[in-house]
Design a protein around this motif. Structure first.
Motif, PDB file in Angstrom:
ATOM      1  N   TYR A  82      -2.637   0.589  -4.429  1.00 52.12           N
ATOM      2  CA  TYR A  82      -2.430  -0.739  -3.864  1.00 52.12           C
ATOM      3  C   TYR A  82      -2.155  -1.737  -4.976  1.00 52.12           C
ATOM      4  O   TYR A  82      -2.787  -1.686  -6.026  1.00 52.12           O
ATOM      5  CB  TYR A  82      -3.692  -1.190  -3.106  1.00 52.12           C
TER       6      TYR A  82
ATOM      7  N   TYR B 244      -9.172  -1.755   4.567  1.00 46.51           N
ATOM      8  CA  TYR B 244      -9.121  -1.433   5.987  1.00 46.51           C
ATOM      9  C   TYR B 244     -10.405  -0.747   6.437  1.00 46.51           C
ATOM     10  O   TYR B 244     -10.885   0.183   5.790  1.00 46.51           O
ATOM     11  CB  TYR B 244      -7.930  -0.522   6.287  1.00 46.51           C
TER      12      TYR B 244
ATOM     13  N   SER C 231       1.755  -4.582   2.882  1.00 39.86           N
ATOM     14  CA  SER C 231       0.472  -5.294   2.943  1.00 39.86           C
ATOM     15  C   SER C 231      -0.534  -4.478   2.150  1.00 39.86           C
ATOM     16  O   SER C 231      -0.350  -3.286   1.930  1.00 39.86           O
ATOM     17  CB  SER C 231      -0.018  -5.507   4.374  1.00 39.86           C
ATOM     18  N   ASP C 232      -1.583  -5.130   1.718  1.00 42.23           N
ATOM     19  CA  ASP C 232      -2.661  -4.446   1.011  1.00 42.23           C
ATOM     20  C   ASP C 232      -3.674  -3.987   2.043  1.00 42.23           C
ATOM     21  O   ASP C 232      -4.391  -4.796   2.631  1.00 42.23           O
ATOM     22  CB  ASP C 232      -3.315  -5.385  -0.003  1.00 42.23           C
ATOM     23  N   ARG C 233      -3.723  -2.701   2.283  1.00 40.68           N
ATOM     24  CA  ARG C 233      -4.617  -2.122   3.294  1.00 40.68           C
ATOM     25  C   ARG C 233      -5.851  -1.489   2.662  1.00 40.68           C
ATOM     26  O   ARG C 233      -6.572  -0.736   3.305  1.00 40.68           O
ATOM     27  CB  ARG C 233      -3.864  -1.066   4.104  1.00 40.68           C
TER      28      ARG C 233
ATOM     29  N   SER D 151       0.875  -1.171   0.000  1.00 43.12           N
ATOM     30  CA  SER D 151       0.000   0.000   0.000  1.00 43.12           C
ATOM     31  C   SER D 151       0.911   1.220   0.000  1.00 43.12           C
ATOM     32  O   SER D 151       1.866   1.276   0.768  1.00 43.12           O
ATOM     33  CB  SER D 151      -0.869   0.028   1.260  1.00 43.12           C
TER      34      SER D 151
END
Length: 86
Positions: A44, A82, A77-79, A4
């Motif tokens: 992302y 969220y 990480s792929d946030r 991200s």
């Protein structure tokens, strides 16, 4: 590995809106997930795909504006999904 990235592009000139708009439109046109808010833009995707894309788009922005600043935060990480839990 997914990442991200939060980006803030700041042209240091009076006519600052057009370079920002052009930059965001390039991000939107990519194959990556892009989210925006009033202060920054997030992108992302897979590290090996996103980083060369960002590198090229930042270079293009730098070539088109004499004085410009980019702030970038990278998270491993792929946030994009969220949601606050509080």
């Amino acid at each position: 590995m997914n990442i991200s990235i939060e980006l803030t592009l700041t042209p240091l000139q009076d006519n600052f809106e057009q370079p920002i708009i052009a930059f965001i439109k390039k991000l939107r046109a990519s194959k990556f997930t892009v989210l925006e808010n009033p202060l920054s833009t997030q992108i992302y995707g897979a590290y090996d795909e996103v980083m060369p894309f960002i590198q090229q788009e930042v270079k293009t922005a730098f070539e088109n504006v004499d004085h410009i600043l980019v702030n970038m935060k990278v998270v491993k990480s792929d946030r994009s999904n969220y949601e606050p839990h509080f």
